[in-house]
Design an enzyme around this catalytic site. Sequence first.
Site, short mmCIF file in Angstrom:
data_model
loop_
_atom_site.label_atom_id
_atom_site.label_comp_id
_atom_site.label_asym_id
_atom_site.label_seq_id
_atom_site.Cartn_x
_atom_site.Cartn_y
_atom_site.Cartn_z
N LYS A 193 0.83 -1.21 0.00
CA LYS A 193 0.00 0.00 0.00
C LYS A 193 0.87 1.26 0.00
O LYS A 193 1.57 1.55 0.96
CB LYS A 193 -0.91 0.06 1.24
CG LYS A 193 -1.96 1.17 1.06
CD LYS A 193 -2.67 1.53 2.32
CE LYS A 193 -1.95 2.56 3.14
NZ LYS A 193 -1.77 3.88 2.49
N GLY B 286 6.95 4.64 8.37
CA GLY B 286 6.06 5.78 8.58
C GLY B 286 6.22 6.33 9.98
O GLY B 286 7.31 6.23 10.57
N SER B 287 5.14 6.86 10.53
CA SER B 287 5.23 7.53 11.82
C SER B 287 5.34 6.53 12.97
O SER B 287 4.84 5.41 12.89
CB SER B 287 4.00 8.41 12.03
OG SER B 287 2.84 7.62 12.03
N THR B 288 5.96 6.97 14.05
CA THR B 288 6.09 6.13 15.25
C THR B 288 4.71 5.80 15.80
O THR B 288 4.46 4.69 16.26
CB THR B 288 6.95 6.87 16.29
OG1 THR B 288 8.24 7.09 15.70
CG2 THR B 288 7.13 6.07 17.55
N GLU B 289 3.81 6.78 15.69
CA GLU B 289 2.45 6.59 16.19
C GLU B 289 1.78 5.37 15.52
O GLU B 289 1.26 4.47 16.19
CB GLU B 289 1.68 7.86 15.87
CG GLU B 289 0.35 8.01 16.50
CD GLU B 289 -0.39 9.20 15.87
OE1 GLU B 289 0.24 10.02 15.17
OE2 GLU B 289 -1.61 9.25 16.06
N GLY C 4 3.32 3.06 13.82
CA GLY C 4 4.15 1.89 14.12
C GLY C 4 3.70 1.21 15.41
O GLY C 4 3.60 -0.02 15.49
N GLU D 203 10.11 0.76 10.38
CA GLU D 203 11.10 1.83 10.21
C GLU D 203 10.36 3.12 10.46
O GLU D 203 9.49 3.51 9.68
CB GLU D 203 11.71 1.77 8.81
CG GLU D 203 13.04 2.50 8.74
CD GLU D 203 12.87 3.90 8.20
OE1 GLU D 203 12.69 4.82 9.02
OE2 GLU D 203 12.92 4.06 6.98
N CYS E 158 13.32 10.60 7.03
CA CYS E 158 13.28 10.07 8.40
C CYS E 158 14.64 10.20 9.07
O CYS E 158 14.72 10.35 10.29
CB CYS E 158 12.82 8.63 8.38
SG CYS E 158 13.66 7.64 7.16
N GLU F 165 9.91 14.93 16.19
CA GLU F 165 10.17 14.92 14.75
C GLU F 165 9.26 15.94 14.05
O GLU F 165 8.05 15.91 14.24
CB GLU F 165 9.90 13.52 14.18
CG GLU F 165 10.24 13.42 12.73
CD GLU F 165 10.05 12.01 12.16
OE1 GLU F 165 8.98 11.43 12.37
OE2 GLU F 165 10.97 11.52 11.49
P1 NAI Z 1 1.67 7.75 8.67
O1 NAI Z 1 2.48 6.89 9.55
O2 NAI Z 1 0.24 8.00 9.05
O3 NAI Z 1 1.67 7.17 7.17
C1 NAI Z 1 2.55 6.21 6.67
C2 NAI Z 1 1.78 5.12 5.96
O4 NAI Z 1 0.99 4.40 6.90
C3 NAI Z 1 0.80 5.62 4.91
O5 NAI Z 1 0.79 4.72 3.82
C4 NAI Z 1 -0.54 5.58 5.64
O6 NAI Z 1 -1.65 5.47 4.79
C5 NAI Z 1 -0.37 4.34 6.48
N1 NAI Z 1 -1.22 4.28 7.67
C6 NAI Z 1 -1.77 5.30 8.37
N2 NAI Z 1 -2.47 4.83 9.42
C7 NAI Z 1 -2.37 3.49 9.40
C8 NAI Z 1 -2.87 2.43 10.23
N3 NAI Z 1 -3.60 2.68 11.31
N4 NAI Z 1 -2.55 1.15 9.91
C9 NAI Z 1 -1.78 0.89 8.84
N5 NAI Z 1 -1.29 1.84 8.02
C10 NAI Z 1 -1.57 3.13 8.29
O7 NAI Z 1 2.42 9.13 8.53
P2 NAI Z 1 1.82 10.57 8.09
O8 NAI Z 1 0.54 10.85 8.82
O9 NAI Z 1 1.79 10.61 6.64
O10 NAI Z 1 2.95 11.51 8.68
C11 NAI Z 1 2.94 11.88 10.04
C12 NAI Z 1 4.34 12.01 10.57
O11 NAI Z 1 4.99 10.76 10.50
C13 NAI Z 1 5.24 12.94 9.79
O12 NAI Z 1 5.06 14.26 10.17
C14 NAI Z 1 6.59 12.40 10.11
O13 NAI Z 1 7.03 12.94 11.34
C15 NAI Z 1 6.37 10.92 10.28
N6 NAI Z 1 6.73 10.15 9.08
C16 NAI Z 1 7.87 9.39 9.10
C17 NAI Z 1 8.27 8.71 7.98
C18 NAI Z 1 9.50 7.90 7.96
O14 NAI Z 1 10.06 7.70 6.89
N7 NAI Z 1 9.95 7.36 9.06
C19 NAI Z 1 7.53 8.81 6.72
C20 NAI Z 1 6.30 9.57 6.80
C21 NAI Z 1 5.97 10.22 7.94
#
Ligand code: NAI
Length: 487
Positions: free
Chosen positions: A191, A243-246, A248, A265, A299, A397
């Site tokens: 996804k 993606g986000s720690t939250e 994760g 990650e 990240c 972050e």
């Molecule tokens: P996110 O963690 O919500 O999104 C990342 C992916 O997870 C997207 O594909 C999203 O659709 C999916 N996702 C969202 N909720 C989910 C759930 N409950 N179960 C499974 N998949 C889910 O990140 P977001 O809201 O785009 O960004 C928020 C913050 O996260 C950013 O401000 C940044 O600090 C951090 N972030 C870190 C990244 C990294 O590479 N470590 C990449 C993107 C964001």
Amino acid sequence: MKSKLNFNTNWEYAEAPENRDHIQLNKQYDLFINGQFVAPTKGKYFNTLNPATGKKLASIAEGTAEDVEKAVQAARHAYDKYWSKLSAKDRGKYIYRIARLIQERAREFAVIESLDGGKPIRESKAVDIPLSAAHFFYYAGWADKLDYAFPNRRSSPVGVAGQIIPWNFPLLMAAWKLAPALATGNTVVLKPAETTPLTALKLAELLQEADLPPGVVNIVTGAGATGAAIVNHPDIDKIAFTGSTEVGKLIQNSIAGTNKKVTLELGGKAANIILEDATIDQAVEGIVNGIYFNQGHVCCAGSRLFVQESIEDLVIQKLKDRMETLIVGDPLDKNTDIGAINSKSQLETIEKYIEVGKGEGAQFFQSSCSLPSTGGYWCRPTLFTQTSQSHRIVQEEIFGPVLAVQSFRTFEEVLTKANNTFYGLSAGVWTDKGSKIFKMTNKLRAGVVWANTYNKFDPTSPFGGYKESGFGREGGLHGLLPYLNLN
Ligand code: NAI
Ligand code: MG
């Protein structure tokens, strides 16, 4: 053009937009399941925008739990009937083919990446797309050599992998996830992020062109709910998430008590440490590269800067001068250093943190550059000096072009401060002395430490975090492990 040879000069460059006539985007994209594009069960679509204009690029199918069910069934069928039985050498051939096709279509992918996500074309062209191809090439090579990777062990694939990726490196994250999964004989439901699905969908077209057997890779677009449906599907054997720690943490909770394997990650708050014997101009360039290029949407961005006290004023002055030369502009312009912030909500997050930083009493500096008037989401490169460990802008972050600076006197002090974070993804050290590099890198609690450089990647090198930056490694031989059972 003004032409004083002074570092402070604001050069004016003629526009150099990348040609986009060769790009073909559909008005609407469906889900890629079992080798075909299929309409979403509930018939719902959402828009992906160009963040440089705020305008719609295409409608994207919103996958529901029913669609995820179909995708997982297709992946399981492909795994049982075909992919797990194919000889390793033949698996490798498919992956090589994917790598070559990405190379052939590199320009097209680069332009679409910049259109959909806002990153400068220079980055998409020089980093994202070539590295994506390189990952497929690298893991293609491992496909028939797993016995050498893990001598005296018998390896078998895990089964069906669910992979969820973010918007900061859309194609590259897809490559990081898909290449090792396929090389080790797994099938996949992937996804992409909701703001940047286009290169993954173009990759789906490319997989058709590569004749990859139906169901080996399925791409289901959607937002968090679609991701959660993948995480919670009982027939998925492994989850890989960036993606986000939250989110994760949510994922870890959801899969607790199941047999699913997981790698996460997550975020970072990397320390970039400049010692007084560093080559300062080189270090300043590394700082800029570490936090401002790609809008700080990285990240492992070097978002905390630690400068040894004796050189603090000099480094900050040079940094401000360099910031004044950075161009915030059209992502498709080759002169652009800082493109568009990926989404309205990410811009709001960054702006919120800038206000938090001001409120915490840190000294605020922003370059005086003009911002495009094309609509879209923009942020000037931002610097906070005189910050302290307790500041939120030092702890949390931000994921934007915002740097927080502190000074230090001793090694012990900077190591304590650098490690005093919930995160541990990466760090940087700048010094003239190899011995100091070893002393620092041994004690920095970060998955990757760069010395006298920053943000350099190679498929052969493992990447991943400590603490709340997640666990598991991607890249290198280590990156094979999460996709294998070893006996
Ligand atoms: P996110 O963690 O919500 O999104 C990342 C992916 O997870 C997207 O594909 C999203 O659709 C999916 N996702 C969202 N909720 C989910 C759930 N409950 N179960 C499974 N998949 C889910 O990140 P977001 O809201 O785009 O960004 C928020 C913050 O996260 C950013 O401000 C940044 O600090 C951090 N972030 C870190 C990244 C990294 O590479 N470590 C990449 C993107 C964001
Ligand atoms: Mg978009």
